[in-house]
Design a protein around this motif. Structure first.
Motif, mmCIF file in Angstrom:
data_model
loop_
_atom_site.group_PDB
_atom_site.id
_atom_site.type_symbol
_atom_site.label_atom_id
_atom_site.label_comp_id
_atom_site.label_asym_id
_atom_site.label_seq_id
_atom_site.Cartn_x
_atom_site.Cartn_y
_atom_site.Cartn_z
ATOM 1 N N LEU A 131 0.816 -1.209 0.000
ATOM 2 C CA LEU A 131 0.000 0.000 0.000
ATOM 3 C C LEU A 131 0.854 1.264 0.000
ATOM 4 C CD1 LEU A 131 -2.866 -0.985 2.469
ATOM 5 C CD2 LEU A 131 -2.952 -0.854 -0.013
ATOM 6 N N ILE A 132 2.002 1.227 0.660
ATOM 7 C CA ILE A 132 2.903 2.381 0.641
ATOM 8 C C ILE A 132 3.372 2.671 -0.783
ATOM 9 C CG2 ILE A 132 5.196 3.175 1.339
ATOM 10 C CD1 ILE A 132 4.726 1.817 4.030
ATOM 11 N N TYR A 133 3.791 1.639 -1.496
ATOM 12 C CA TYR A 133 4.240 1.844 -2.874
ATOM 13 C C TYR A 133 3.084 2.211 -3.797
ATOM 14 C CZ TYR A 133 8.896 0.160 -1.737
ATOM 15 O OH TYR A 133 10.149 0.034 -1.200
ATOM 16 N N MET A 166 0.565 4.156 -2.885
ATOM 17 C CA MET A 166 0.394 5.599 -2.671
ATOM 18 C C MET A 166 1.482 6.404 -3.371
ATOM 19 S SD MET A 166 -0.930 6.016 1.252
ATOM 20 C CE MET A 166 0.504 5.237 1.955
ATOM 21 N N TRP A 195 0.572 6.506 -7.033
ATOM 22 C CA TRP A 195 -0.522 7.444 -7.285
ATOM 23 C C TRP A 195 -0.016 8.879 -7.345
ATOM 24 C CZ3 TRP A 195 -4.673 5.165 -3.448
ATOM 25 C CH2 TRP A 195 -5.334 4.125 -4.093
ATOM 26 N N GLY A 196 0.783 9.256 -6.356
ATOM 27 C CA GLY A 196 1.303 10.623 -6.347
ATOM 28 C C GLY A 196 2.200 10.908 -7.538
ATOM 29 N N TYR A 198 8.027 12.347 0.446
ATOM 30 C CA TYR A 198 7.669 11.178 1.240
ATOM 31 C C TYR A 198 8.590 11.056 2.451
ATOM 32 C CZ TYR A 198 7.293 6.210 2.364
ATOM 33 O OH TYR A 198 7.148 5.023 3.010
ATOM 34 N N GLY A 258 1.119 14.081 6.350
ATOM 35 C CA GLY A 258 0.725 14.477 4.998
ATOM 36 C C GLY A 258 0.722 15.980 4.810
#
Length: 291
Positions: free
Chosen positions: A140-142, A144, A147-148, A167, A193
């Protein structure tokens, strides 16, 4: 069958065999160190290694057979199908999407919610930490990050080579605020964030006037500056040792994902008495112990 078709099939099979042999050779050298060699500790606690020829042969065979079938059967079948459709004027592009394509996001969301409980049911509560923490959260970290990066590079068209620096700012903000101020996960999650976005806004004013290679060079420089600052500012960031002792997430303080915490969900479930013990059996066993 005409001699021409026989000759074509023979040359196709020869090409498929040749491609399969090449794939076997390449896969052998690719998987030799990663799959073929296994390291372990012996009884003297010394690191030794051994070869896993059987597992290596399986990987090589899969690569060779897959390449052979692709070149000899799958690709000619697809090419013939496209040629027949082109001759008959039938377009393969269909306006109707399959059920999986229509409901992909819903299926992915359901799988994301069910995944932790599924791992707990398969490997147990203690074993599920490996698959949930090390695999699920890292994936999930990768996701996100992708996506960015898709927004910056794909939609905005900006070649940002220092994207991961934002990040890093958010991650170190979370770690330092957690260790020095003891803030909870639910407060630090939006704060990290916000700090990463604030740093992106500060950096964006002088940088976004550039385009092309100039933007890539400047963003790469800022990414290296942040990396070097985090490594060399040892009084705050601990340098290459990293920030340790970060409090793990908890479900509003009721259940914790930290193994060492007393309210860890695995420990709490282990402390519960088994349901098979009833009041009468407990009193009987106590009476026998007292006698």
């Amino acid at each position: 069958m005409s001699p021409v078709s026989q000759k074509g099939e023979t040359s196709l099979m020869a090409k498929a065999i040749r491609e399969g042999v090449f794939a076997a050779i390449i896969s052998f050298f690719m998987f030799l160190l990663y799959v073929g060699v296994e390291t372990y500790q012996d009884i003297n606690n010394a690191l030794v290694w051994r070869m896993r020829w059987g597992l290596l042969f399986i990987f090589v065979a899969i690569a060779a057979i897959g390449r052979f079938l692709t070149v000899g059967f799958i690709k000619p079948h697809l090419d013939a199908r496209k040629l027949n459709n082109a001759k008959s004027g039938i377009l393969e592009i269909s306006s109707e999407k399959s059920f999986f394509h229509k409901h992909f996001l819903k299926i992915a969301l359901v799988f994301l919610l069910v995944y932790p409980f599924l791992m707990m049911a398969i490997v147990g509560k203690q074993g599920s930490l490996k698959y949930v923490d090390n695999f699920g959260i890292q994936i999930l970290i990768y996701v996100m990050l992708a996506w960015g990066l898709n927004i910056v590079v794909g939609l905005a068209g900006l070649l940002d080579l220092g994207y991961v620096a934002f990040y890093a700012v958010g991650a170190y903000s979370y770690a330092l605020l957690s260790t020095h101020f003891g803030l909870s996960f639910w407060i630090l999650l939006p704060l990290s964030g916000i700090f990463a976005a604030l740093w992106g806004i500060i950096l964006g004013f002088p940088v976004l006037r550039l385009r092309g290679d100039y933007l890539a060079i400047v963003t790469l420089a800022f990414g290296e500056i942040i990396r070097l600052v985090l490594i060399n500012w040892t009084d705050v960031t601990k340098g290459t040792f990293g920030v340790s002792g970060i409090a793990k997430a908890s479900v509003f303080g009721i259940w914790s994902f930290d193994i060492g915490a007393p309210n860890n969900f695995a420990k709490l479930s282990a402390l519960r008495p088994p349901r098979s013990i009833t009041r009468s059996s407990f009193s009987t066993s106590s009476w026998r112990f007292a006698c």
